[in-house]
Design a protein around this motif. Structure first.
Motif, PDB file in Angstrom:
ATOM      1  N   GLN A   1      37.266  59.753  80.676  1.00 27.99           N
ATOM      2  CA  GLN A   1      36.849  59.241  79.366  1.00 27.99           C
ATOM      3  C   GLN A   1      38.044  58.682  78.596  1.00 27.99           C
ATOM      4  O   GLN A   1      37.952  57.622  77.969  1.00 27.99           O
ATOM      5  CB  GLN A   1      36.166  60.347  78.554  1.00 27.99           C
ATOM      6  N   LEU A   2      39.163  59.383  78.656  1.00 23.89           N
ATOM      7  CA  LEU A   2      40.367  58.903  77.973  1.00 23.89           C
ATOM      8  C   LEU A   2      40.899  57.635  78.632  1.00 23.89           C
ATOM      9  O   LEU A   2      41.317  56.700  77.943  1.00 23.89           O
ATOM     10  CB  LEU A   2      41.431  59.993  77.951  1.00 23.89           C
ATOM     11  N   GLU A   3      40.884  57.601  79.959  1.00 22.43           N
ATOM     12  CA  GLU A   3      41.324  56.397  80.668  1.00 22.43           C
ATOM     13  C   GLU A   3      40.488  55.191  80.241  1.00 22.43           C
ATOM     14  O   GLU A   3      41.028  54.099  80.015  1.00 22.43           O
ATOM     15  CB  GLU A   3      41.203  56.588  82.181  1.00 22.43           C
ATOM     16  N   THR A   4      39.187  55.370  80.138  1.00 18.23           N
ATOM     17  CA  THR A   4      38.298  54.281  79.742  1.00 18.23           C
ATOM     18  C   THR A   4      38.661  53.771  78.354  1.00 18.23           C
ATOM     19  O   THR A   4      38.751  52.561  78.130  1.00 18.23           O
ATOM     20  CB  THR A   4      36.825  54.749  79.786  1.00 18.23           C
TER      21      THR A   4
ATOM     22  N   VAL B   1      41.341  49.492  75.027  1.00 12.38           N
ATOM     23  CA  VAL B   1      42.252  49.083  73.948  1.00 12.38           C
ATOM     24  C   VAL B   1      43.378  48.222  74.509  1.00 12.38           C
ATOM     25  O   VAL B   1      43.686  47.149  73.982  1.00 12.38           O
ATOM     26  CB  VAL B   1      42.819  50.309  73.201  1.00 12.38           C
ATOM     27  N   ALA B   2      43.997  48.673  75.592  1.00 15.96           N
ATOM     28  CA  ALA B   2      45.136  47.948  76.171  1.00 15.96           C
ATOM     29  C   ALA B   2      44.726  46.550  76.634  1.00 15.96           C
ATOM     30  O   ALA B   2      45.473  45.582  76.425  1.00 15.96           O
ATOM     31  CB  ALA B   2      45.733  48.743  77.330  1.00 15.96           C
ATOM     32  N   ALA B   3      43.564  46.431  77.244  1.00 14.08           N
ATOM     33  CA  ALA B   3      43.119  45.146  77.784  1.00 14.08           C
ATOM     34  C   ALA B   3      42.942  44.093  76.693  1.00 14.08           C
ATOM     35  O   ALA B   3      43.062  42.906  76.959  1.00 14.08           O
ATOM     36  CB  ALA B   3      41.823  45.321  78.563  1.00 14.08           C
TER      37      ALA B   3
ATOM     38  N   LEU C   1      48.889  56.840  80.017  1.00  8.75           N
ATOM     39  CA  LEU C   1      48.181  58.059  79.641  1.00  8.75           C
ATOM     40  C   LEU C   1      48.896  59.219  80.315  1.00  8.75           C
ATOM     41  O   LEU C   1      49.164  59.175  81.516  1.00  8.75           O
ATOM     42  CB  LEU C   1      46.722  57.999  80.092  1.00  8.75           C
ATOM     43  N   LEU C   2      49.225  60.237  79.534  1.00 10.91           N
ATOM     44  CA  LEU C   2      49.962  61.400  80.019  1.00 10.91           C
ATOM     45  C   LEU C   2      49.114  62.656  79.871  1.00 10.91           C
ATOM     46  O   LEU C   2      48.355  62.793  78.910  1.00 10.91           O
ATOM     47  CB  LEU C   2      51.244  61.595  79.205  1.00 10.91           C
TER      48      LEU C   2
ATOM     49  N   GLU D   1      52.879  64.905  82.908  1.00  9.34           N
ATOM     50  CA  GLU D   1      52.514  64.156  84.116  1.00  9.34           C
ATOM     51  C   GLU D   1      51.917  62.808  83.713  1.00  9.34           C
ATOM     52  O   GLU D   1      51.057  62.741  82.834  1.00  9.34           O
ATOM     53  CB  GLU D   1      51.487  64.962  84.916  1.00  9.34           C
ATOM     54  N   ARG D   2      52.381  61.768  84.371  1.00  5.28           N
ATOM     55  CA  ARG D   2      51.797  60.443  84.158  1.00  5.28           C
ATOM     56  C   ARG D   2      50.473  60.379  84.909  1.00  5.28           C
ATOM     57  O   ARG D   2      50.427  60.620  86.114  1.00  5.28           O
ATOM     58  CB  ARG D   2      52.716  59.349  84.686  1.00  5.28           C
ATOM     59  N   ILE D   3      49.416  60.046  84.186  1.00 10.14           N
ATOM     60  CA  ILE D   3      48.102  59.926  84.826  1.00 10.14           C
ATOM     61  C   ILE D   3      47.882  58.497  85.302  1.00 10.14           C
ATOM     62  O   ILE D   3      47.554  58.264  86.448  1.00 10.14           O
ATOM     63  CB  ILE D   3      46.976  60.353  83.867  1.00 10.14           C
TER      64      ILE D   3
END
Length: 183
Positions: free
Chosen positions: A61-64, A69-71, A163-164, A173-175
């Protein structure tokens, strides 16, 4: 029959979003941090866009959210140059060029499901933490050394955010990395 023993819930996972610069001269910053920043061995020099927060949201969910936002955000040319003592505890390398765009990206990342984690009591000023000490004399030494050793400007383009995951023991950790809009 006795009452069931309730075990405490494990802590919620914690996440953050950051940018890891690739400045020319980054090795000077990292050498300075190894002498003055207790976090230097745990995480490379970075600009925090979303500070560590606990959440029941999944990493997916956080990755999405971060990807979306980044895109939609253009790359940000940045310059860092001034050092400043903050809160009688930290030495920051401050963003100069690009600071307003970084702050706007920070605000956008805190939209929607992350809004509840935004600290409204503190103004966001884009920076890289380079030293930390509760000892005022050591902080003065760290600041003077930063002014001397990190004089000049550090340039880069913020082209991706990361995202960490922050473990309960402080391990980071880098996700996943998310590129900004590259059209």
């Amino acid at each position: 029959m006795g009452r069931a023993v309730r075990l405490p819930r494990p802590p919620l996972p914690r996440f953050a979003v950051a940018w890891f610069p690739a400045f020319e001269g980054l090795e000077r910053i990292e050498a300075y941090r190894r002498r003055h920043d207790p976090m230097a061995n745990d995480v490379a020099a970075h600009l925090t866009l979303v500070f560590p927060f606990p959440t029941a949201l999944t990493a997916l969910q956080l990755e999405t959210h971060v990807r979306k936002v980044a895109a939609g955000w253009p790359p940000i040319p940045v310059t860092f140059r001034a050092v400043r003592v903050q809160a009688n505890e930290f030495v920051f390398l401050m963003a100069q060029r690009g600071a307003q765009s970084i702050a706007a990206l920070h605000d956008r990342l805190y939209a929607r499901s992350l809004r509840q984690h935004l600290r409204t009591d503190l103004a966001y000023e884009p920076h890289i933490t380079i030293a930390r000490s509760l000892d005022p004399r050591q902080l003065d030494v760290s600041f003077a050394e930063a002014e001397r050793d990190l004089a000049g400007e550090f340039h880069d383009v913020l082209r991706e955010v990361t995202l960490l995951a922050v473990a309960p023991d402080g391990r980071i950790e880098r996700i996943r990395d998310f590129p900004l809009d590259t059209r």
